[in-house]
Design an enzyme around this catalytic site. Structure first.
Site, short mmCIF file in Angstrom:
data_model
loop_
_atom_site.label_atom_id
_atom_site.label_comp_id
_atom_site.label_asym_id
_atom_site.label_seq_id
_atom_site.Cartn_x
_atom_site.Cartn_y
_atom_site.Cartn_z
N HIS A 168 0.81 -1.22 0.00
CA HIS A 168 0.00 0.00 0.00
C HIS A 168 0.85 1.27 0.00
O HIS A 168 0.36 2.34 -0.39
CB HIS A 168 -0.94 0.01 1.21
CG HIS A 168 -2.20 0.82 1.02
ND1 HIS A 168 -2.25 1.94 0.21
CD2 HIS A 168 -3.45 0.67 1.51
CE1 HIS A 168 -3.47 2.44 0.24
NE2 HIS A 168 -4.22 1.69 1.01
N ASN A 390 -10.53 -5.30 -18.49
CA ASN A 390 -10.72 -6.29 -19.55
C ASN A 390 -9.38 -6.69 -20.15
O ASN A 390 -8.71 -5.88 -20.79
CB ASN A 390 -11.63 -5.69 -20.63
CG ASN A 390 -11.96 -6.69 -21.73
OD1 ASN A 390 -11.46 -7.82 -21.76
ND2 ASN A 390 -12.81 -6.27 -22.66
#
Length: 457
Positions: A168, A390
């Site tokens: 993070h 995608n």
């Protein structure tokens, strides 16, 4: 409460490999910002994407997601080459990236199960996360370890699960999306990213003469009382998820006075879950409690929060703060939902100018990188488009966070039985779970609705 039967399946993993940039990249040291460098961000965050096989024909005969994604990853790392490096600590534990091109960890795997057989088990928190995101011993730390771990698990049906764990300190959810979108573009044949990544971490450095100019209740600034809602026994916490669809949101809004009914879903759900959590924990009425909604400095798409001019397009570092709403536990549980909501909205409003996040960067340096203690932190991933990535197989059935953390709740887009909504991931003490569920049901029974609760360890 809904219980989902377990399903046994085997995952065969290949030996982890390091994927390096496809072309030579600069070898240099790059400092993280003082927002990146907060103690609170020194942890790893897992995300998951589930893809079916319906659109595999779009890859023109190349239906192996492992090969496609591995090659795309090498190309993406040319542009995001710091992600292929390793963190180092400098003076006073200041973090920097050694851009040495060592690479990110990649695991190829196969599972003897179909997406249909998994069914509702893909609902979060993921009960088989260790299988589809294998922790490689010795490579899960913060300093000197790979910044990304990726596992692509092919399913028997031709679909696959893409799982990722990221450090993070190197990016936030928006930064992760930007990298992942580049990876998706490269996997489909793009030669360059649609958004060029920007490092420029200096825009969120502390000032040369750091000074705390704002009140930071998230770090206990000028607060009476302990500032800690409860000492959570992290060995006794369980993962839970709660679905909020249109009916549940409508019921919550009916608890509000007219001037608050236009509040965002994130604000509304944050206020509701904070109130239910504190009630379930059975704290002393005078105990000081806090809730910290994550507020991005990039803007949230609304006129109320347009973002900060100092954060450039393409910036993929951490660019948020988590200003705290503060209350006594007794007041939070006694007053109507609108009381908690007003506090959450006031906390978010603190980020309407550049000064707050600059003051936070300065505080990090002045106070020696303090950790947040006691806050109930709430992060919204629904605006990141992580669920629309995608790679050539269409959009995922689900894409987003895999689990919550002891003091961090996450909101994710989710479709439940065809109904779009928000899935809230939380950790709760085992003995508080039933009380939380009862409090939540009270908030929605005015419309004869029952929250759709998925309960998994």
């Amino acid at each position: 409460m809904e219980s989902i039967p377990t399903l046994a399946f085997q995952v065969k993993r290949c030996k982890p490999e390091l994927i390096v940039p496809a072309k030579p990249t600069p070898h240099k040291l790059k400092y993280l910002s003082d927002i990146d460098d907060q103690e609170a961000l020194r942890f790893q965050v897992p995300f998951l994407w589930y893809y079916d096989s319906n659109s595999s024909s779009s890859m023109e005969g190349n239906n192996d997601p492992v090969k496609v994604i591995r090659e795309g990853l090498g190309k993406a790392l040319v542009y995001y080459y710091p992600l292929a490096g390793r963190l180092k600590e400098g003076f006073n534990r200041k973090l920097m990236v050694d851009c040495n091109g060592e690479g990110v960890l990649f695991i190829k795997a196969d599972a003897d199960v179909t997406l249909d057989e998994l069914g509702d088990r893909i609902r979060l928190p993921c009960p088989f996360l260790d299988e589809v995101l294998h922790n490689v011993p010795g490579h899960d730390g913060i300093v000197g370890c790979p910044l990304l771990l990726i596992q692509v698990t092919r399913l028997r049906c031709g679909g696959f699960i893409f799982a990722l764990r990221f450090n993070h300190t190197i990016c936030d959810a928006f930064g992760l999306y930007q990298f992942m979108n580049t990876l998706a573009e490269m996997s489909q044949g793009a030669q360059e990213p649609s958004i060029v990544p920007v490092w420029q971490r200096e825009v969120l450095y502390a000032r040369n003469s750091p000074r705390i100019t704002c009140m930071h209740h998230e770090y206990g600034e000028a607060m009476s009382g302990t500032g800690t809602d409860v000492d959570l026994d992290e060995t006794n916490l369980v993962q839970r998820s709660f679905f909020f669809g249109p009916d549940q949101i409508r019921a919550l809004r009916n608890h509000l006075p007219p001037h608050l009914r236009s509040s965002s879903r994130f604000e509304l759900i944050t206020a509701c879950t904070w109130r239910c959590r504190i009630s379930a924990l059975k704290l002393e009425p005078k105990q000081i409690v806090r809730a910290s909604p994550f507020v991005t400095a990039r803007g949230d798409g609304s006129n109320k929060h347009r973002g900060l001019s100092s954060v450039p397009l393409g910036y993929y570092g951490n660019a948020f703060a988590f200003p705290a709403a503060v209350s006594k536990a007794g007041d939070l549980c006694k007053y109507p939902l609108g009381y908690a909501l007003e506090l959450v909205k006031e906390a978010k409003a603190k980020m309407n100018n550049e000064e707050y996040i600059q003051s936070l960067a300065d505080l990090t340096v002045i106070r020696g990188r303090p950790d947040h203690t006691g806050n109930f932190l709430v992060a919204d991933t629904t605006k990141t488009q992580l669920g629309e990535l995608n790679f050539g197989w269409g959009v995922p059935v689900y894409g987003g966070p895999a689990e919550a953390f002891p003091r961090i709740s996450l909101h994710a887009k989710y479709k439940d039985n065809g109904e779009d909504g928000i899935l809230v991931l939380m950790c709760l003490p085992f003995l508080a779970v039933e009380r939380f569920e009862q409090e939540l049901k009270k908030m929605i029974t005015s419309q004869e609705n029952t929250a759709k609760i998925t309960s998994m360890l």
